[in-house]
Write a protein that holds these residues in place. Structure first.
Motif, PDB file in Angstrom:
ATOM      1  N   ARG A 133       0.824  -1.216   0.000  1.00 18.89           N
ATOM      2  CA  ARG A 133       0.000   0.000   0.000  1.00 18.89           C
ATOM      3  C   ARG A 133       0.857   1.264   0.000  1.00 18.89           C
ATOM      4  O   ARG A 133       0.678   2.159  -0.815  1.00 18.89           O
ATOM      5  N   GLN A 140      -5.920  -0.392  -2.045  1.00 10.65           N
ATOM      6  CA  GLN A 140      -6.355  -1.571  -1.279  1.00 10.65           C
ATOM      7  C   GLN A 140      -6.971  -2.615  -2.212  1.00 10.65           C
ATOM      8  O   GLN A 140      -6.761  -3.809  -2.052  1.00 10.65           O
ATOM      9  N   ARG A 141      -7.704  -2.116  -3.213  1.00 13.20           N
ATOM     10  CA  ARG A 141      -8.312  -3.047  -4.161  1.00 13.20           C
ATOM     11  C   ARG A 141      -7.244  -3.839  -4.942  1.00 13.20           C
ATOM     12  O   ARG A 141      -7.341  -5.046  -5.119  1.00 13.20           O
ATOM     13  N   GLU A 151     -11.243  -7.457  -0.181  1.00  9.03           N
ATOM     14  CA  GLU A 151     -10.886  -6.075   0.129  1.00  9.03           C
ATOM     15  C   GLU A 151     -11.031  -5.782   1.609  1.00  9.03           C
ATOM     16  O   GLU A 151     -10.244  -5.033   2.187  1.00  9.03           O
ATOM     17  N   GLU A 155      -8.316  -4.283   4.243  1.00  3.72           N
ATOM     18  CA  GLU A 155      -8.631  -3.133   5.103  1.00  3.72           C
ATOM     19  C   GLU A 155      -8.344  -3.456   6.566  1.00  3.72           C
ATOM     20  O   GLU A 155      -7.805  -2.639   7.309  1.00  3.72           O
TER      21      GLU A 155
ATOM     22  N   ARG B  27      -9.180   3.157   2.058  1.00  4.56           N
ATOM     23  CA  ARG B  27      -9.642   2.247   1.010  1.00  4.56           C
ATOM     24  C   ARG B  27     -10.267   3.012  -0.147  1.00  4.56           C
ATOM     25  O   ARG B  27     -10.144   2.633  -1.306  1.00  4.56           O
TER      26      ARG B  27
END
Lengths: 193, 345
Positions: A133, A140-141, A151, A155, B27
């Motif tokens: 990341r 994140q995907r 996902e 997370e 995210r």
């Protein structure tokens, strides 16, 4: 409230986070019984996060200390905590609040370098996700796709990583949190009241 | 003032929730429902906003550190190293090329982004095509090599690398020697350095890798973040930040230690054709000089070899070094048949 603007997060990362461990030590000597340093720290961040502008702050470190101390004083006046003499505390601040030094940037940078030591201490999967990341810059995907995870699992790893890094980094060592964990057990029964 | 109920929520519990929210925000955009619950959560206690700000600052700190140079890491090694080619220095590269990379800010080198500009400013330096190419430096040579992606490679004496660029990857095999990498940022195209049992992966950073055969593989990070990994050993991998040196030994163990700026610069003095010592044994100093020169310094295994020297010397002047060292240490030095020999007076 949508969380923090990116620029404010960066400002906090540059000017506050690196001094947090020192600030904690400094506050411990100035916080009256009944007031938790961890609470003060969180409130300090809240105050700095909601400032309309930070660009005018020429000496962020001194500003940070001042903000934290004002919260201590405020809380102290507020009640249950023992009354403290604010005049004396302000004098102490003048003497003790570190002036911004020329090498402050260097210092801050060294503190940032410690972030990586902290990342090193994360559990394997968590660290892998973190590196993808923040180092490789995947979303994140994309991480989920690459590692064949959901996902939400990615997370969770990120969340867990942040939590651990804060424990390690903010408290200036690898030791487990002391003050707040003690409080946790104390607070448990009171929760039901 | 917060309610009695929330007051008893510990700061630690708040931190835990804040970390989860920071991860959610990281995210992507929140759903309406998420946004509503975040707002609701934040309203309950001012400390929660503080904790969230801190968690987000934590994430920003990592990007920040990473982007001050970006990241290198010795990633996990899944496959054995490709067969090392260790060709002898070719005659046409035996001239000493003195290029001073420090004349150009390294950051500007990286930011320039195109090798074209660099090639123009440094003269006839070839761009690397897609495919594999080999580069060698002779003894005493330091060579600056701009790569097609904007990265810059500085090769020290007696080194050999193979460069393999594809659309998806940038791979460099360090077969032997010592090389400094200034990696241009390209997140979608990992930069890999394979040095024997160790692998270094970077996105964009400045680090050097040394593999001279005598010492284990050493990685020094000037900027950014490094993850060190070796195929076996107790500690599989390790993150190493700027101003740190990681050493991967033959058994696969990795150790890291912090270096002062001074020490780091000393270790990279070779870029300017210098060798710097600080309380270095004559044995190690001789070995270092012998990497650069045909004339060999011989110190034997006696007490002389353990005497220490400090100072900065020209890498291509072993005689100069020997005389200076002899003077300081009150030793005798003589040169015969391509050897410089120390002895007591």
């Amino acid at each position: 409230m949508r969380g923090l603007s990116n620029s404010r997060a960066v400002w906090l990362a540059q000017h506050v986070l690196p001094h947090e461990a020192d600030l904690r030590r400094w506050l411990r000597l100035r916080t009256p019984a009944g007031l938790d340093v961890d609470d003060v720290i969180q409130e300090t961040y809240a105050k700095l996060a909601t400032l309309a502008e930070v660009d005018h702050i020429a000496a962020p470190k001194a500003y940070l200390y001042q903000t934290a101390l004002s919260i201590v004083l405020q809380e102290g006046r507020r009640s249950r905590a023992k009354r403290i003499d604010s005049d004396i505390e302000i004098e102490t601040l003048d003497a003790a609040a570190p002036e911004p030094l020329p090498d402050q940037q260097v210092e801050a940078r060294q503190e940032l370098a410690r972030v990586f030591d902290a990342i090193d201490g994360l559990p394997e999967k968590c660290r892998e996700v973190f590196v993808l990341r923040k180092v490789e810059g995947l979303s994140q995907r994309e991480i989920a796709e690459r590692l064949n995870l959901s996902e939400s699992t990615v997370e969770k790893h990120i969340g867990r990583g942040i939590r651990m890094l804060i424990e390690i980094f903010g408290r200036g060592g690898r030791s487990t949190p002391s003050a707040s964990s003690r409080k946790e057990t104390d607070g448990q029964s009171d929760d039901e009241v | 003032m917060v309610s009695q109920m929330t007051r008893f929520e510990t700061s630690s519990e708040i931190d835990a929730m804040a970390a989860l929210w920071a991860a959610r925000l990281d995210r992507g955009p929140l759903t309406e429902l998420d946004q509503a619950s975040l707002d609701c959560w934040l309203e309950g206690d001012v400390r929660r906003l503080g904790a969230l700000a801190r968690a987000q600052a934590m994430l920003a700190a990592i990007s920040l550190s990473a982007s001050t140079g970006e990241t290198a890491f010795l990633g996990s090694v899944e496959e054995p190293e490709a067969p090392p080619g260790t060709p002898e220095a070719s005659p046409e590269t035996s001239k000493v090329v003195s290029i001073l990379p420090h004349l150009v800010s390294r950051r500007r080198l990286i930011q320039a982004g195109t090798a074209t500009a660099l090639a123009a400013s440094f003269g006839a330096l070839a761009l690397l095509p897609i495919g594999t190419s080999s580069y060698t430096t002779a003894r005493g040579e330091v060579r600056l090599l701009p790569l097609a992606d904007g990265s810059v490679v500085t090769m020290n004496t007696d080194s050999h690398i193979r460069v393999n660029f594809s659309k998806a990857n940038r791979t460099i095999y360090l077969d032997k020697g010592e090389v400094l990498f200034d990696v241009a940022k390209s997140p979608q195209r990992p930069f890999l350095v394979k040095a024997g049992m160790a692998k270094v992966q970077a996105v964009g950073t400045a680090f050097s890798v040394r593999r001279t055969g005598v010492t284990p593989v050493e990685v020094m990070v000037r900027e950014g973040l490094v993850k060190v990994a070796a195929p076996q050993g107790h500690k599989q991998s390790m993150m190493v930040g700027a101003n740190m040196k990681a050493v991967a030994d033959a058994s696969g163990d990795i150790t890291a230690k912090r270096m002062s700026n001074e020490e780091m610069e000393r270790m990279l003095a070779w870029r300017e054709g210098k060798i710097a010592f600080s309380e270095t044994s004559l044995r190690d100093a001789a070995h270092e000089f012998n990497r650069y020169n045909k004339v060999k310094i011989e110190v034997g295994n006696g007490a002389i070899a353990n005497r220490t020297v400090t100072g900065m010397f020209s890498a291509n002047d072993p005689q100069g070094f020997a005389h200076a060292a002899a003077l300081t240490l009150d030793l005798k030095v003589q040169e015969k048949s391509g050897q410089i020999i120390f002895s007591t007076k």
